[in-house]
Design a protein around this motif. Structure first.
Motif, PDB file in Angstrom:
ATOM      1  N   ALA A 218      30.463  51.094  42.867  1.00 43.67           N
ATOM      2  CA  ALA A 218      29.715  52.315  43.187  1.00 43.67           C
ATOM      3  C   ALA A 218      28.805  52.032  44.373  1.00 43.67           C
ATOM      4  N   GLU A 219      28.759  52.961  45.295  1.00 47.15           N
ATOM      5  CA  GLU A 219      27.757  52.816  46.348  1.00 47.15           C
ATOM      6  C   GLU A 219      26.453  53.409  45.835  1.00 47.15           C
ATOM      7  N   LYS A 221      24.504  55.507  47.018  1.00 48.36           N
ATOM      8  CA  LYS A 221      24.371  56.964  47.171  1.00 48.36           C
ATOM      9  C   LYS A 221      25.256  57.726  46.174  1.00 48.36           C
ATOM     10  N   GLN A 222      26.152  57.016  45.513  1.00 48.32           N
ATOM     11  CA  GLN A 222      26.977  57.685  44.499  1.00 48.32           C
ATOM     12  C   GLN A 222      26.256  57.789  43.154  1.00 48.32           C
ATOM     13  N   LEU A 343      34.904  57.219  39.689  1.00 51.50           N
ATOM     14  CA  LEU A 343      33.489  57.594  39.704  1.00 51.50           C
ATOM     15  C   LEU A 343      33.345  59.084  40.000  1.00 51.50           C
ATOM     16  N   ALA A 345      31.274  62.518  41.206  1.00 52.10           N
ATOM     17  CA  ALA A 345      30.217  62.880  42.161  1.00 52.10           C
ATOM     18  C   ALA A 345      28.898  62.975  41.386  1.00 52.10           C
ATOM     19  N   PRO A 346      27.761  62.693  42.083  1.00 52.05           N
ATOM     20  CA  PRO A 346      26.490  62.540  41.381  1.00 52.05           C
ATOM     21  C   PRO A 346      26.022  63.773  40.592  1.00 52.05           C
TER      22      PRO A 346
END
Lengths: 431, 431
Positions: A218-219, A221-222, A343, A345-346
């Motif tokens: 995961a980055e 920002k994710q 993953l 989206a946030p």
């Protein structure tokens, strides 16, 4: 007796703890492993400040390359912290065929992929038990003890500073700023506490847990990341009234292969075991589809607890060296593993919410707010309107049923534009 | 893809859970290890009863030797329970060079030394994560994650049946016998609950923890073992008044190399994290001299949680097979390790105590009892004498400061001989 030769980069708090543990526990480590642990060199820019452990002057150097270039040293322990020069030193150690142990979550969260690939390429190991949960063996538990499971829920109290502040605000009251200042005086918060209080440190650790549990890089920002610096005593007070405690939780949840990841202040039932994790302690509550609920508790930071984890990794690598094996636990997820999960989206998650509106005390305010929420199909489970406040600062508190985050955000941005709403609405997610 | 071949002895509750996990999680296990887990044969005397998992009939046999004599089978999973034929089957598997995974704490507590020596001699491994704490990876944590530590205190809630009964008695009231019957109806207690309620199961598990933590083979009789069958609702009630909860704790404590070991009902502060471990959950609270306090929580029994631990051991051995190593973690303590610790005699410990005397309501009774305690240098921290009871059944409750167990036992035997004391005195140790 076989021996393993170790170099330590960074003689700060954790470095000192590791050196102290290797010295004080020599007999125990020999007895448990049949190996001698030889600490050959310690590098730090500051080799003059007195530490709580005495080391012979010839062990100390200001030159990291006296460790990196020493062919005898088999394990390099990186305890410098931060991105550089830690990243470069680790890469150079790996390239020279040395195993690495690190407590550096920030580095691994951001550059883990590169480092793990380098370790894989050079067939050496990276131990990083200390990077999440300090002395708690959570990394081993996810990779080994609970390996049979698909993880459905992971809830972590992963940052001791914020848990200390929240515990103090809950038990003794006080504004965030005052409690933070006290924590700084006690050495429980850094001079620049941004990484801790804004949730960044917890997100670093969550990124590592997600990597281990789901094989996904995961980055940052994710991951939805919110800290505790905007929490008001009044919200902690209302949380108590509803039977909740506020904790900064790092959350990963998985269903049908979709993984949600977020870090934010969370109201959890005061009866939940996580709600009893107070002070600077950490805990990780893990639900697996085979094992059901588990929890792992302990000190998440500090000289000695972190040293306990670092030394456990040193011993692990020593046992591999003894048997002549490396990469017994793969550092890189297989294609199969990473293909099983995606993953999200946030803002693609559901939650219950605590909302506190500050409004002008005028007839109809409640119906206006609840009307907008209803348009977004957000249903309320409780509403409290409190008397005894200035007429332009009346708090209206609502608890909602499960609702989609993006709908909630849209509803709130409309509500906050109403004339009768005087302050930005406070939102705290509820577990 | 490399494969590992497995035979399962015992197709009862846990066996079914293991078979189900190996089937349902095939993809996950392959992805995490790069290996295929081939379940070749399941042996049980009963191969006709329907289980919750369907297996091809040719996988089933009533003859354990179809597994033990099959040269292809690399790992034998023993889930028969009890001493025989489990012991013989395990020994034969080890002699044939097969690795063994077992959940059999009773067997390991009593015959562990023989089995571990046989495994060492034949250079194979025994995995036994499931034998203590069910799905909780406590065995790995003591051997690996916390390997840097000398363990100073271990407090375990190691038996789910008794923890369920105590939780019910605390939360809903009721006599021990009634709550036990309810637990039996719910399948949370066995038809013959002796091993659980008398603390024997917890002692089996404590013996294993002591072996791992201190390299000492404790015999059952070296551990003070008291169950919960004599606990009265009135004592649970008084415990609450004093701010305590009653838990059946398995305790190992070490100072200066001396190890004390005991299992008994214990009053612990209602604020202690262990006091929040309710229902059939287990937890092990471990204090290490480096890591300080940690706690490990989860289901201590049950089909799937136990299977989670069994499969983690299968994976562990598979990873060793993949790398061509065995005995990576030694099963036998080194001479150095076992020389560092000595087991204390069972009454050589100190504790605080809760005492409930039942006496005739006569002037001077209190001074007589406290006089005898004082002769044994036992000091009191609280005394409650309750009104509203029949004059020959007046409860007098005392809490003491720290006192030696043997002094306490001597004092009580004298007090219980007093004419004015009508019932045997109730003693509960306080943490």
């Amino acid at each position: 007796m076989e021996k393993v030769t170790i170099g330590v980069l960074g003689f700060g708090t954790v470095g000192t703890g590791v050196v102290k543990t290797l010295r004080d526990h020599q007999a125990g480590l020999r007895a448990k492993t049949g190996m001698a642990f030889d600490l050959k060199k310690i590098a730090d820019l500051d080799i003059t400040t007195k530490r709580i452990v005495n080391v012979e002057p010839n062990l100390l150097t200001t030159d990291a390359y006296q460790i990196l270039n020493d062919p005898e040293i088999q394990i390099v322990v990186e305890l410098i912290g931060g991105y550089e020069p830690a990243r470069t030193f680790i890469l150079e150690a790996l390239q020279r065929g040395k195993h690495v142990v690190t407590a550096n979550k920030a580095l691994l969260a951001v550059h883990g992929q590169e480092l793990f690939e380098a370790a894989h390429q050079h067939q050496v190991d990276i131990g990083f038990e200390a990077s999440v949960g300090g002395g708690i063996p959570i990394i081993r538990s996810l990779r080994e003890g609970l390996v049979a499971n698909n993880f459905t829920e992971i809830y972590g109290i992963l940052n001791g500073t914020t848990n200390y502040i929240l515990t103090e605000m809950t038990e003794k009251g006080g504004a965030f700023e005052d409690v933070l200042r006290r924590a700084q005086e006690l050495g429980l918060a850094e001079a620049d506490p941004t990484f801790d209080i804004e949730g960044i440190d917890a997100t670093h650790k969550l990124v590592l847990l997600i990597y281990l549990a789901y094989g996904q890089h995961a980055e940052m920002k994710q991951v939805l990341t919110q800290g505790i610096s905007n929490l008001q005593p009044i919200d902690i007070h209302f949380a108590k009234e509803f039977g909740y405690k506020v904790k900064l939780l790092a959350i990963a949840r998985q269903a049908d292969g979709m993984v949600e990841a977020r870090v934010h202040p969370t109201m959890i039932s005061a009866d939940h075991l996580l709600a009893k994790v107070d002070g600077s302690f950490n805990a990780i509550y893990v639900v697996g589809d085979v094992v059901d609920s588990t929890m792992f508790y302990g000190h998440g930071a500090g000289m000695m607890p972190t040293a306990s984890a670092v030394v456990s990794d040193i011993v692990d690598i020593a046992r591999n060296l003894q048997k002549g094996v490396t990469n017994r636990l793969p550092l890189l997820p297989s294609t199969g593993e990473s293909a099983r999960f995606t993953l999200q989206a946030p803002d693609q998650f559901h939650s219950k919410y605590y909302l506190r509106f500050t409004a002008v005390d005028r007839h109809g305010v409640l119906s206006k707010i609840s009307g907008i929420l209803a348009q977004y199909k957000i249903s309320l489970s409780s509403v409290i309107q409190k008397a005894g406040y200035p007429p332009d600062k009346v708090p209206i508190v609502m608890l909602t049923y499960d609702a989609p985050e993006h709908a909630m955000q849209q509803a709130l941005s409309r509500i906050d534009q109403l004339d009768i709403v005087t302050d930005k609405t406070v939102l705290i997610r509820v577990l």
